[in-house]
Design a protein around this motif. Sequence first.
Motif, PDB file in Angstrom:
ATOM      1  N   ALA A 139      -9.438  -0.374  -1.682  1.00 52.01           N
ATOM      2  CA  ALA A 139      -9.096   0.349  -2.911  1.00 52.01           C
ATOM      3  C   ALA A 139      -7.661   0.854  -2.901  1.00 52.01           C
ATOM      4  O   ALA A 139      -7.114   1.179  -3.964  1.00 52.01           O
ATOM      5  CB  ALA A 139     -10.059   1.525  -3.100  1.00 52.01           C
ATOM      6  N   GLU A 140      -7.028   0.932  -1.724  1.00 47.10           N
ATOM      7  CA  GLU A 140      -5.660   1.441  -1.636  1.00 47.10           C
ATOM      8  C   GLU A 140      -4.606   0.347  -1.795  1.00 47.10           C
ATOM      9  O   GLU A 140      -3.407   0.650  -1.797  1.00 47.10           O
ATOM     10  CB  GLU A 140      -5.462   2.162  -0.306  1.00 47.10           C
ATOM     11  CG  GLU A 140      -6.276   3.456  -0.186  1.00 47.10           C
ATOM     12  CD  GLU A 140      -5.969   4.208   1.089  1.00 47.10           C
ATOM     13  OE1 GLU A 140      -5.026   3.799   1.806  1.00 47.10           O
ATOM     14  OE2 GLU A 140      -6.675   5.191   1.377  1.00 47.10           O
ATOM     15  N   ILE A 171      -6.972  -0.827   6.319  1.00 52.22           N
ATOM     16  CA  ILE A 171      -6.718  -0.108   5.071  1.00 52.22           C
ATOM     17  C   ILE A 171      -7.903  -0.293   4.129  1.00 52.22           C
ATOM     18  O   ILE A 171      -8.425  -1.412   3.994  1.00 52.22           O
ATOM     19  CB  ILE A 171      -5.445  -0.643   4.397  1.00 52.22           C
ATOM     20  CG1 ILE A 171      -4.232  -0.411   5.296  1.00 52.22           C
ATOM     21  CG2 ILE A 171      -5.212   0.014   3.034  1.00 52.22           C
ATOM     22  CD1 ILE A 171      -2.980  -1.114   4.815  1.00 52.22           C
ATOM     23  N   LYS A 206     -12.973  -2.677   3.516  1.00 54.86           N
ATOM     24  CA  LYS A 206     -11.685  -2.470   4.168  1.00 54.86           C
ATOM     25  C   LYS A 206     -11.060  -3.809   4.533  1.00 54.86           C
ATOM     26  O   LYS A 206     -11.758  -4.809   4.705  1.00 54.86           O
ATOM     27  CB  LYS A 206     -11.849  -1.605   5.424  1.00 54.86           C
ATOM     28  CG  LYS A 206     -12.293  -0.188   5.137  1.00 54.86           C
ATOM     29  CD  LYS A 206     -12.367   0.631   6.405  1.00 54.86           C
ATOM     30  CE  LYS A 206     -12.805   2.068   6.110  1.00 54.86           C
ATOM     31  NZ  LYS A 206     -12.869   2.888   7.340  1.00 54.86           N
ATOM     32  N   LYS A 239      -2.211  -1.876  -3.607  1.00 55.30           N
ATOM     33  CA  LYS A 239      -1.561  -1.859  -4.917  1.00 55.30           C
ATOM     34  C   LYS A 239      -1.195  -3.272  -5.381  1.00 55.30           C
ATOM     35  O   LYS A 239      -1.320  -3.597  -6.561  1.00 55.30           O
ATOM     36  CB  LYS A 239      -0.307  -0.987  -4.868  1.00 55.30           C
ATOM     37  CG  LYS A 239      -0.585   0.475  -4.540  1.00 55.30           C
ATOM     38  CD  LYS A 239       0.707   1.270  -4.473  1.00 55.30           C
ATOM     39  CE  LYS A 239       0.443   2.726  -4.154  1.00 55.30           C
ATOM     40  NZ  LYS A 239       1.709   3.515  -4.066  1.00 55.30           N
ATOM     41  N   VAL A 287       0.865  -1.175   0.000  1.00 53.46           N
ATOM     42  CA  VAL A 287       0.000   0.000   0.000  1.00 53.46           C
ATOM     43  C   VAL A 287       0.903   1.226   0.000  1.00 53.46           C
ATOM     44  O   VAL A 287       2.129   1.117   0.051  1.00 53.46           O
ATOM     45  CB  VAL A 287      -0.946   0.022   1.222  1.00 53.46           C
ATOM     46  CG1 VAL A 287      -1.925  -1.136   1.172  1.00 53.46           C
ATOM     47  CG2 VAL A 287      -0.147  -0.019   2.514  1.00 53.46           C
ATOM     48  N   LYS A 288       0.301   2.386  -0.051  1.00 58.57           N
ATOM     49  CA  LYS A 288       1.073   3.627  -0.112  1.00 58.57           C
ATOM     50  C   LYS A 288       2.028   3.754   1.066  1.00 58.57           C
ATOM     51  O   LYS A 288       3.157   4.236   0.933  1.00 58.57           O
ATOM     52  CB  LYS A 288       0.126   4.826  -0.169  1.00 58.57           C
ATOM     53  CG  LYS A 288       0.824   6.164  -0.293  1.00 58.57           C
ATOM     54  CD  LYS A 288      -0.184   7.299  -0.361  1.00 58.57           C
ATOM     55  CE  LYS A 288       0.505   8.655  -0.481  1.00 58.57           C
ATOM     56  NZ  LYS A 288      -0.469   9.767  -0.539  1.00 58.57           N
ATOM     57  N   GLU A 289       1.577   3.317   2.243  1.00 56.42           N
ATOM     58  CA  GLU A 289       2.372   3.476   3.457  1.00 56.42           C
ATOM     59  C   GLU A 289       3.556   2.520   3.530  1.00 56.42           C
ATOM     60  O   GLU A 289       4.520   2.770   4.247  1.00 56.42           O
ATOM     61  CB  GLU A 289       1.497   3.276   4.701  1.00 56.42           C
ATOM     62  CG  GLU A 289       0.450   4.354   4.908  1.00 56.42           C
ATOM     63  CD  GLU A 289      -0.752   4.180   3.998  1.00 56.42           C
ATOM     64  OE1 GLU A 289      -0.853   3.113   3.361  1.00 56.42           O
ATOM     65  OE2 GLU A 289      -1.561   5.116   3.910  1.00 56.42           O
TER      66      GLU A 289
END
Length: 250
Positions: free
Chosen positions: A209-210, A206, A191, A212, A176-178
């Motif tokens: 949709a986030e 999370i 979620k 990746k 994920v982005k993080e």
Amino acid sequence: MSYFGKNIRKIRNVKKLSQQAFAEMFELKRGTLGAYEEERSEPRIETIIKIANYFSITIDDLLTKELTVNKLLKFKEDLPLQGTFEKDDFPKVPCIVPASEQDYIRYYDKPHFIEDLPCLCLPVDPNGTFRGFVISNEDNVENERGLRPKDVVIGERVQAENFLKTENGSLILTLVKEGLYLRKFYLFGDKITLKATNNNIKDTVIPLAEVKELWLIKYTFLQRLPDNASALANKLDYLEQEFKKLREQL
């Protein structure tokens, strides 16, 4: 048609040079070199001359012919092989190590970055897409058991359309982005909850949709022999011995 991008990529692979190392040799930015290899940009003539001279390749060959490995290694193409043999070609699994973890978060979707990652050759399904991950934390250590730092896990890619089909409780590697999380997967609505085995680590929630990338862990490689004994197994063994004694007494 120019073969420049394809040829410098092959040169790198033969000479075992990363994109960063190759770029620095010729005072280029890594992104610029990637653009050349992906044929999104054309090099300056000065760059072509430098590379051709450095590797003793004619400019004509570098631009207009697909170079062979034999030529790059200075072998004679007509040199016959001495005997034949069969071998298994194990798929190469790109592996994320602690030193490359942050770069992976940024460049995970760049094919040439993935090619530059260290690879493991393993007898896995050649039709699958796999990713290796060297553990660097104690998120999944519980009472001296579980996965520890320097252990390696191998995950098989789960396509985005199959995220919802992932079973709750599965051990997964999530990007994920993080960052990257090696946790157990639980889906609740839109979620996901990422739960560590180590009870001292808080759950991470999370939005689906986030996500990746999602890799379902299929194999583990431990830095020690696995401890197959457990409290339950010991109790069952004890009960079996007691029943045996009773049978002998009857």
